[in-house]
Scaffold this motif. Sequence first.
Motif, PDB file in Angstrom:
ATOM      1  N   LEU A 128       0.830  -1.212   0.000  1.00  0.00           N
ATOM      2  CA  LEU A 128       0.000   0.000   0.000  1.00  0.00           C
ATOM      3  C   LEU A 128       0.862   1.259   0.000  1.00  0.00           C
ATOM      4  CD1 LEU A 128      -2.679  -0.941   2.693  1.00  0.00           C
ATOM      5  CD2 LEU A 128      -2.853  -1.168   0.213  1.00  0.00           C
ATOM      6  N   ALA A 129       0.290   2.339  -0.513  1.00  0.00           N
ATOM      7  CA  ALA A 129       0.941   3.642  -0.426  1.00  0.00           C
ATOM      8  C   ALA A 129       1.062   4.008   1.056  1.00  0.00           C
ATOM      9  CB  ALA A 129       0.111   4.686  -1.173  1.00  0.00           C
ATOM     10  N   PRO A 130       2.064   4.794   1.430  1.00  0.00           N
ATOM     11  CA  PRO A 130       2.286   5.097   2.844  1.00  0.00           C
ATOM     12  C   PRO A 130       1.054   5.660   3.564  1.00  0.00           C
ATOM     13  CG  PRO A 130       4.148   5.852   1.533  1.00  0.00           C
ATOM     14  CD  PRO A 130       3.098   5.373   0.575  1.00  0.00           C
ATOM     15  N   GLY A 131       0.315   6.553   2.938  1.00  0.00           N
ATOM     16  CA  GLY A 131      -0.883   7.127   3.569  1.00  0.00           C
ATOM     17  C   GLY A 131      -1.960   6.082   3.802  1.00  0.00           C
ATOM     18  N   GLN A 132      -2.189   5.256   2.792  1.00  0.00           N
ATOM     19  CA  GLN A 132      -3.176   4.184   2.930  1.00  0.00           C
ATOM     20  C   GLN A 132      -2.738   3.189   3.995  1.00  0.00           C
ATOM     21  OE1 GLN A 132      -3.495   2.486  -0.967  1.00  0.00           O
ATOM     22  NE2 GLN A 132      -5.035   3.981  -1.652  1.00  0.00           N
ATOM     23  N   ARG A 133      -1.450   2.844   4.001  1.00  0.00           N
ATOM     24  CA  ARG A 133      -0.912   1.888   4.965  1.00  0.00           C
ATOM     25  C   ARG A 133      -1.148   2.397   6.389  1.00  0.00           C
ATOM     26  NH1 ARG A 133       4.610   2.007   4.174  1.00  0.00           N
ATOM     27  NH2 ARG A 133       4.224   0.952   2.207  1.00  0.00           N
ATOM     28  N   SER A 134      -0.883   3.668   6.628  1.00  0.00           N
ATOM     29  CA  SER A 134      -1.061   4.243   7.968  1.00  0.00           C
ATOM     30  C   SER A 134      -2.527   4.193   8.400  1.00  0.00           C
ATOM     31  CB  SER A 134      -0.579   5.694   7.992  1.00  0.00           C
ATOM     32  OG  SER A 134       0.783   5.760   7.676  1.00  0.00           O
ATOM     33  N   VAL A 135      -3.424   4.557   7.480  1.00  0.00           N
ATOM     34  CA  VAL A 135      -4.859   4.586   7.793  1.00  0.00           C
ATOM     35  C   VAL A 135      -5.390   3.175   8.034  1.00  0.00           C
ATOM     36  CG1 VAL A 135      -7.144   5.107   6.860  1.00  0.00           C
ATOM     37  CG2 VAL A 135      -5.312   6.785   6.660  1.00  0.00           C
ATOM     38  N   VAL A 136      -5.055   2.240   7.135  1.00  0.00           N
ATOM     39  CA  VAL A 136      -5.538   0.858   7.283  1.00  0.00           C
ATOM     40  C   VAL A 136      -5.001   0.253   8.577  1.00  0.00           C
ATOM     41  CG1 VAL A 136      -5.452  -1.470   6.303  1.00  0.00           C
ATOM     42  CG2 VAL A 136      -5.892   0.481   4.815  1.00  0.00           C
ATOM     43  N   ALA A 137      -3.729   0.491   8.884  1.00  0.00           N
ATOM     44  CA  ALA A 137      -3.150  -0.058  10.116  1.00  0.00           C
ATOM     45  C   ALA A 137      -3.833   0.546  11.346  1.00  0.00           C
ATOM     46  CB  ALA A 137      -1.647   0.205  10.152  1.00  0.00           C
ATOM     47  N   ALA A 138      -4.063   1.848  11.336  1.00  0.00           N
ATOM     48  CA  ALA A 138      -4.678   2.499  12.496  1.00  0.00           C
ATOM     49  C   ALA A 138      -6.086   1.975  12.756  1.00  0.00           C
ATOM     50  CB  ALA A 138      -4.705   4.016  12.293  1.00  0.00           C
ATOM     51  N   ILE A 139      -6.870   1.820  11.701  1.00  0.00           N
ATOM     52  CA  ILE A 139      -8.267   1.421  11.877  1.00  0.00           C
ATOM     53  C   ILE A 139      -8.412  -0.094  11.983  1.00  0.00           C
ATOM     54  CG2 ILE A 139     -10.551   1.419  10.784  1.00  0.00           C
ATOM     55  CD1 ILE A 139      -9.836   4.213   9.679  1.00  0.00           C
ATOM     56  N   LEU A 164      -9.037   4.383   3.607  1.00  0.00           N
ATOM     57  CA  LEU A 164      -9.319   3.052   4.138  1.00  0.00           C
ATOM     58  C   LEU A 164      -9.943   2.168   3.058  1.00  0.00           C
ATOM     59  CD1 LEU A 164      -9.530   1.046   6.514  1.00  0.00           C
ATOM     60  CD2 LEU A 164     -11.781   2.048   7.003  1.00  0.00           C
ATOM     61  N   HIS A 165     -10.945   2.696   2.375  1.00  0.00           N
ATOM     62  CA  HIS A 165     -11.630   1.926   1.335  1.00  0.00           C
ATOM     63  C   HIS A 165     -10.657   1.520   0.234  1.00  0.00           C
ATOM     64  CE1 HIS A 165     -14.682   0.621  -1.471  1.00  0.00           C
ATOM     65  NE2 HIS A 165     -14.146   1.417  -2.378  1.00  0.00           N
ATOM     66  N   ARG A 166      -9.876   2.473  -0.230  1.00  0.00           N
ATOM     67  CA  ARG A 166      -8.925   2.170  -1.310  1.00  0.00           C
ATOM     68  C   ARG A 166      -7.860   1.189  -0.841  1.00  0.00           C
ATOM     69  NH1 ARG A 166      -8.360   8.233  -3.943  1.00  0.00           N
ATOM     70  NH2 ARG A 166     -10.410   8.212  -4.947  1.00  0.00           N
ATOM     71  N   GLY A 167      -7.394   1.345   0.367  1.00  0.00           N
ATOM     72  CA  GLY A 167      -6.387   0.432   0.898  1.00  0.00           C
ATOM     73  C   GLY A 167      -6.913  -0.984   1.019  1.00  0.00           C
ATOM     74  N   LEU A 168      -8.123  -1.141   1.566  1.00  0.00           N
ATOM     75  CA  LEU A 168      -8.713  -2.474   1.706  1.00  0.00           C
ATOM     76  C   LEU A 168      -9.008  -3.086   0.341  1.00  0.00           C
ATOM     77  CD1 LEU A 168     -11.089  -1.903   4.760  1.00  0.00           C
ATOM     78  CD2 LEU A 168      -8.859  -3.046   4.743  1.00  0.00           C
TER      79      LEU A 168
END
Length: 178
Positions: A128-139, A164-168
């Motif tokens: 994942l892109a760093p921003g997506q990775r951070s959001v998905v990991a946090a939630i 979150l949606h894009r990361g998942l």
Amino acid sequence: MNGRSERELADLLRAAIAGDERAYARFLEGVSTHIRAYLRRKITHGGVDAEDVVQETLLAIHLKRHTWMPDAAVMPWVYAIARFKLIDAFRRRGRRVEIDVDDIAESYAQPEAETVSERDIGRALEGLAPGQRSVVAAISVEGRSVEETARRFGMNEAAVRVALHRGLAAIARRFGRD
């Protein structure tokens, strides 16, 4: 309701507004019978207690009795208050049905415990892109809310939801679960 009952109740309410406590007690007693009958016709399924609505209606009548026009019929005014209190009760109840879990627990198989290693989580997040990775990991991993995550990363909540949606979705595509 016959005309005599309507006139009698109107006379009792006029006397009550003028200060006659006995007339007020007789008015409330008489009108509560009509309210109960009205609510029995309107409440066709469970979830709303008619007696609670009756009490709320009587309280509203007491608080708003000064709004009744003495030259007007009393029962349409009473039924309007009862209708609004019934609507309020249905809104509070919502569109949900409540079932005690103990009543149905035996009918469901117990879920098998799934274990995911930190290595599996890292593998899922690594693409994942760093921003997506951070959001998905946090939630998804840390269990933070969207609101907490937005504050933590200085984002608005909509942007967090999109990330979150894009990361998942990216994780699902990567592991073949479109």
